[in-house]
Design an enzyme around this catalytic site. Structure first.
Site, PDB file in Angstrom:
ATOM      1  N   HIS A  78      -1.713  -0.551 -11.669  1.00 62.07           N
ATOM      2  CA  HIS A  78      -2.611  -0.172 -10.567  1.00 62.07           C
ATOM      3  C   HIS A  78      -3.872  -1.008 -10.659  1.00 62.07           C
ATOM      4  O   HIS A  78      -4.340  -1.303 -11.757  1.00 62.07           O
ATOM      5  CB  HIS A  78      -2.956   1.326 -10.668  1.00 62.07           C
ATOM      6  CG  HIS A  78      -3.547   1.879  -9.419  1.00 62.07           C
ATOM      7  ND1 HIS A  78      -4.884   1.778  -9.119  1.00 62.07           N
ATOM      8  CD2 HIS A  78      -2.968   2.517  -8.379  1.00 62.07           C
ATOM      9  CE1 HIS A  78      -5.099   2.351  -7.954  1.00 62.07           C
ATOM     10  NE2 HIS A  78      -3.955   2.801  -7.469  1.00 62.07           N
ATOM     11  N   ASP A 108       3.337   6.194  -7.084  1.00 66.45           N
ATOM     12  CA  ASP A 108       4.567   5.870  -6.366  1.00 66.45           C
ATOM     13  C   ASP A 108       5.812   5.987  -7.223  1.00 66.45           C
ATOM     14  O   ASP A 108       6.919   6.075  -6.704  1.00 66.45           O
ATOM     15  CB  ASP A 108       4.485   4.448  -5.794  1.00 66.45           C
ATOM     16  CG  ASP A 108       3.537   4.397  -4.625  1.00 66.45           C
ATOM     17  OD1 ASP A 108       3.563   5.334  -3.828  1.00 66.45           O
ATOM     18  OD2 ASP A 108       2.772   3.435  -4.531  1.00 66.45           O
ATOM     19  N   HIS A 117       0.836  -1.206   0.000  1.00 68.77           N
ATOM     20  CA  HIS A 117       0.000   0.000   0.000  1.00 68.77           C
ATOM     21  C   HIS A 117       0.870   1.255   0.000  1.00 68.77           C
ATOM     22  O   HIS A 117       1.023   1.915  -1.005  1.00 68.77           O
ATOM     23  CB  HIS A 117      -0.924  -0.066   1.219  1.00 68.77           C
ATOM     24  CG  HIS A 117      -2.014   0.953   1.233  1.00 68.77           C
ATOM     25  ND1 HIS A 117      -2.274   1.799   0.201  1.00 68.77           N
ATOM     26  CD2 HIS A 117      -2.929   1.259   2.189  1.00 68.77           C
ATOM     27  CE1 HIS A 117      -3.301   2.578   0.503  1.00 68.77           C
ATOM     28  NE2 HIS A 117      -3.704   2.277   1.712  1.00 68.77           N
TER      29      HIS A 117
HETATM   30  N1  ACO Z   1       5.415  -4.573 -13.911  1.00 67.59           N
HETATM   31  C1  ACO Z   1       5.287  -5.532 -14.856  1.00 67.59           C
HETATM   32  N2  ACO Z   1       4.133  -6.149 -15.117  1.00 67.59           N
HETATM   33  C2  ACO Z   1       3.062  -5.775 -14.414  1.00 67.59           C
HETATM   34  C3  ACO Z   1       3.127  -4.777 -13.430  1.00 67.59           C
HETATM   35  C4  ACO Z   1       4.367  -4.167 -13.192  1.00 67.59           C
HETATM   36  N3  ACO Z   1       4.496  -3.206 -12.256  1.00 67.59           N
HETATM   37  N4  ACO Z   1       1.901  -4.633 -12.884  1.00 67.59           N
HETATM   38  C5  ACO Z   1       1.113  -5.499 -13.501  1.00 67.59           C
HETATM   39  N5  ACO Z   1       1.794  -6.206 -14.432  1.00 67.59           N
HETATM   40  C6  ACO Z   1       1.277  -7.260 -15.309  1.00 67.59           C
HETATM   41  C7  ACO Z   1       1.226  -8.567 -14.563  1.00 67.59           C
HETATM   42  O1  ACO Z   1       2.415  -9.276 -14.661  1.00 67.59           O
HETATM   43  C8  ACO Z   1       0.045  -9.220 -15.232  1.00 67.59           C
HETATM   44  O2  ACO Z   1       0.499  -9.732 -16.462  1.00 67.59           O
HETATM   45  P1  ACO Z   1      -0.103 -11.105 -17.061  1.00 67.59           P
HETATM   46  O3  ACO Z   1      -1.549 -10.807 -17.322  1.00 67.59           O
HETATM   47  O4  ACO Z   1       0.702 -11.344 -18.283  1.00 67.59           O
HETATM   48  O5  ACO Z   1       0.080 -12.139 -15.985  1.00 67.59           O
HETATM   49  C9  ACO Z   1      -0.906  -8.079 -15.538  1.00 67.59           C
HETATM   50  O6  ACO Z   1      -0.075  -6.925 -15.639  1.00 67.59           O
HETATM   51  C10 ACO Z   1      -1.924  -7.857 -14.433  1.00 67.59           C
HETATM   52  O7  ACO Z   1      -1.232  -7.806 -13.210  1.00 67.59           O
HETATM   53  P2  ACO Z   1      -1.909  -7.906 -11.774  1.00 67.59           P
HETATM   54  O8  ACO Z   1      -0.867  -8.003 -10.730  1.00 67.59           O
HETATM   55  O9  ACO Z   1      -2.969  -8.955 -11.818  1.00 67.59           O
HETATM   56  O10 ACO Z   1      -2.602  -6.495 -11.720  1.00 67.59           O
HETATM   57  P3  ACO Z   1      -3.301  -5.899 -10.481  1.00 67.59           P
HETATM   58  O11 ACO Z   1      -4.226  -4.885 -10.998  1.00 67.59           O
HETATM   59  O12 ACO Z   1      -3.858  -6.929  -9.601  1.00 67.59           O
HETATM   60  O13 ACO Z   1      -2.067  -5.274  -9.688  1.00 67.59           O
HETATM   61  C11 ACO Z   1      -0.526  -3.847  -8.669  1.00 67.59           C
HETATM   62  C12 ACO Z   1      -1.874  -3.958  -9.399  1.00 67.59           C
HETATM   63  C13 ACO Z   1      -0.517  -4.724  -7.409  1.00 67.59           C
HETATM   64  C14 ACO Z   1      -0.341  -2.385  -8.258  1.00 67.59           C
HETATM   65  C15 ACO Z   1       0.596  -4.265  -9.641  1.00 67.59           C
HETATM   66  O14 ACO Z   1       0.523  -3.486 -10.812  1.00 67.59           O
HETATM   67  C16 ACO Z   1       1.975  -4.155  -9.006  1.00 67.59           C
HETATM   68  O15 ACO Z   1       2.379  -5.044  -8.278  1.00 67.59           O
HETATM   69  N6  ACO Z   1       2.728  -3.047  -9.300  1.00 67.59           N
HETATM   70  C17 ACO Z   1       4.039  -2.849  -8.730  1.00 67.59           C
HETATM   71  C18 ACO Z   1       3.960  -2.361  -7.276  1.00 67.59           C
HETATM   72  C19 ACO Z   1       3.442  -0.943  -7.169  1.00 67.59           C
HETATM   73  O16 ACO Z   1       3.862  -0.040  -7.872  1.00 67.59           O
HETATM   74  N7  ACO Z   1       2.475  -0.716  -6.235  1.00 67.59           N
HETATM   75  C20 ACO Z   1       1.896   0.618  -5.965  1.00 67.59           C
HETATM   76  C21 ACO Z   1       0.473   0.683  -6.357  1.00 67.59           C
HETATM   77  S1  ACO Z   1      -0.150   2.323  -6.125  1.00 67.59           S
HETATM   78  C22 ACO Z   1      -0.494   2.463  -4.489  1.00 67.59           C
HETATM   79  O17 ACO Z   1      -0.729   1.537  -3.779  1.00 67.59           O
HETATM   80  C23 ACO Z   1      -0.530   3.851  -3.883  1.00 67.59           C
END
Ligand code: ACO
Length: 454
Positions: free
Chosen positions: A335, A391, A296
């Site tokens: 996101h 972020d 988060h």
């Molecule tokens: N880098 C590379 N690939 C990504 C990323 C990323 N940062 N985020 C998502 N993807 C890809 C996944 O690998 C997945 O690919 P696939 O379909 O081929 O398997 C697809 O996009 C969907 O990913 P999910 O993790 O299911 O997406 P979700 O919406 O659940 O996740 C999250 C969102 C947790 C923020 C994710 O994007 C992530 O982990 N990002 C990196 C951490 C981050 O920056 N967090 C801050 C969020 S903002 C906040 O909290 C204030």
């Protein structure tokens, strides 16, 4: 200077409008008749927990709205104090209301007793968020009489405070007023939250964060400066010197951008605690605890580490190829709600670049960030809806201002307390204790074996 920053923000708004428009998502932007039918995923994804007029995150258009106002406009034209007033009161303040509100906050910044209590604890051994939570607890003791029997919310006037006693197989049908257990009147004179208490928390949390930071660095806390606004004073209390105009404006914008963001985990945690008619200090403590988690509040630290690891813009492609080949996520991208460019990143990106002009030592990181963003958007923007999130740039902005990475999540809390309190006040107007159910997947009818036979 302010005009120049405003121009950058309005330019970011123009890009957002051109790329994604502003169509609202009907499921999440209309009044509903309870009970509501929705598809719920693990982690309550897609669940509708309540109605709210505080703010709206438009994930497909990449827009963020506070009380009807586009966050781009609020960042361009207003201040954190104005936005906080808006979130809490529902309307923008008049000049007189704003002056009074600022004076209220300024008066409430002074919490010497809380700091003294805090300093009698081993803060230097604590995580900054743990120390902030402790500080809020001391604030609770100093500012409220909530521990006296008379001050407890009157549970006998509530229809039911313990849903464990209610069969929950059926959705709660009936008139709206019958659905909610605690009406305004039932809260009586000792409300678990009032505006003055929210002001106390919003005003005092920066003082606590700055004091904790300084104590941990072996320095003494600094008195709040009565002539400085919320953002400038916060920076002043952390660093011991007044910020430049640019730094003040950028911090103010960063605080506005983090003030509210729908039913995120920390807001929900705050509201769950508040819904039990516990008090707002405990509720905010829960919000702080939830925000502390790396899923988060902590991703901006990871984003900075990644940029440092890359080291130079020329290394971006090779670094990225390696990460993606190992199926690792790139911090600061993607996101759960935004499948378009996160408007907060759209604003903070250009501001980070602007700050780097004043702080050349951070230019390499900023240039590296720019190339990483280009590469990620080129590879995944259109195809997967992955763009920089808030972020990606917030850490860079704070670092450029010379702020230690331990401060990143506490700064988030200093801002988000505005949304936590606004949503809690709103929810308690028609409170219903949060009580979802879990599906039991264990076994039944096991025979108890005495200890000696196991
Ligand atoms: N880098 C590379 N690939 C990504 C990323 C990323 N940062 N985020 C998502 N993807 C890809 C996944 O690998 C997945 O690919 P696939 O379909 O081929 O398997 C697809 O996009 C969907 O990913 P999910 O993790 O299911 O997406 P979700 O919406 O659940 O996740 C999250 C969102 C947790 C923020 C994710 O994007 C992530 O982990 N990002 C990196 C951490 C981050 O920056 N967090 C801050 C969020 S903002 C906040 O909290 C204030």
């Amino acid at each position: 200077m302010i005009d120049h920053i405003r121009k950058l923000i309005l330019e970011a708004k123009r890009k957002a409008d051109a790329e994604s428009g502003s169509n609202v998502e009907p499921q999440f932007a209309q009044k509903i008749d309870w009970p509501v039918t929705c598809t719920v995923g693990p982690g309550l994804e897609g669940a509708i927990a309540c109605e709210s007029a505080v703010g709206y995150v438009n994930g497909s258009a990449g827009k963020l709205i506070y009380r009807g106002y586009d966050v781009f406009d609020l960042c361009a034209y207003s201040t954190f104090e104005e936005v906080t007033y808006l979130l809490l009161h529902g309307e923008l303040p008049t000049e007189e209301e704003l002056d009074n509100f600022k004076a209220e906050l300024c008066r409430r910044r002074h919490v010497p007793r809380t700091l003294r209590q805090l300093m009698s604890n081993p803060i230097e051994e604590m995580n900054d968020m743990a120390a902030l939570r402790l500080g809020v607890d001391f604030l609770r003791r100093t500012h409220s009489k909530v521990d006296t029997i008379e001050a407890r919310p009157r549970s006998e006037t509530a229809i039911s405070s313990d849903e464990d006693s209610i069969p929950m197989e059926k959705a709660p049908y009936g008139e709206k007023k019958a659905i909610y257990e605690f009406t305004k009147n039932a809260l009586g004179p000792n409300k678990p939250v009032d505006l003055a208490t929210c002001y106390d928390l919003i005003a005092a949390m920066p003082t606590i964060v700055a004091a904790v930071h300084r104590i941990k660095a072996g320095k003494l806390p600094i008195e709040p400066h009565p002539d400085l606004g919320h953002a400038a004073n916060f920076l002043y209390m952390i660093r011991g010197e007044k910020p430049s105009l640019l730094e003040e404006k950028v911090m103010d914008v960063a605080l506005i951008l983090h003030a509210d963001h729908g039913m995120n985990a920390s807001t929900f945690a705050t509201m769950v605690v508040a819904s039990t008619l516990s008090d707002i200090y405990f509720s905010i403590g829960a919000g702080i605890a939830a925000l502390n988690g790396p899923l988060h509040g902590g991703a901006n630290e990871a984003a900075i580490k990644a940029l440092q690891e890359i080291g130079h813009k020329d290394n971006v492609r090779a670094w990225l190829d390696g990460k993606l080949a190992r199926k690792e996520k790139i911090p600061g991208f993607g996101h759960r709600v935004y499948k378009a460019y996160d408007p907060r990143a759209r604003i903070l990106g250009p501001l980070a670049k602007e700050l780097a002009k004043e702080h050349p030592e951070c230019r390499t990181l900023t240039e590296t960030a720019e190339v990483l963003e280009e590469e990620m958007v080129r590879r995944f923007g259109e195809s997967k809806g992955i763009f920089p999130n808030v972020d990606f740039y917030s850490g860079l902005v704070y670092m450029t201002m010379g702020l230690d990475h331990h401060l990143f999540t506490p700064i988030f809390a200093v801002s988000r307390v505005a949304g936590w309190t606004a949503r809690t006040i709103e929810y308690l107007e028609n409170n219903r204790i949060f009580r979802p159910r879990a599906v039991y997947t264990g076994s039944f009818d096991k025979k108890y074996k005495p200890l000696a036979e196991r």
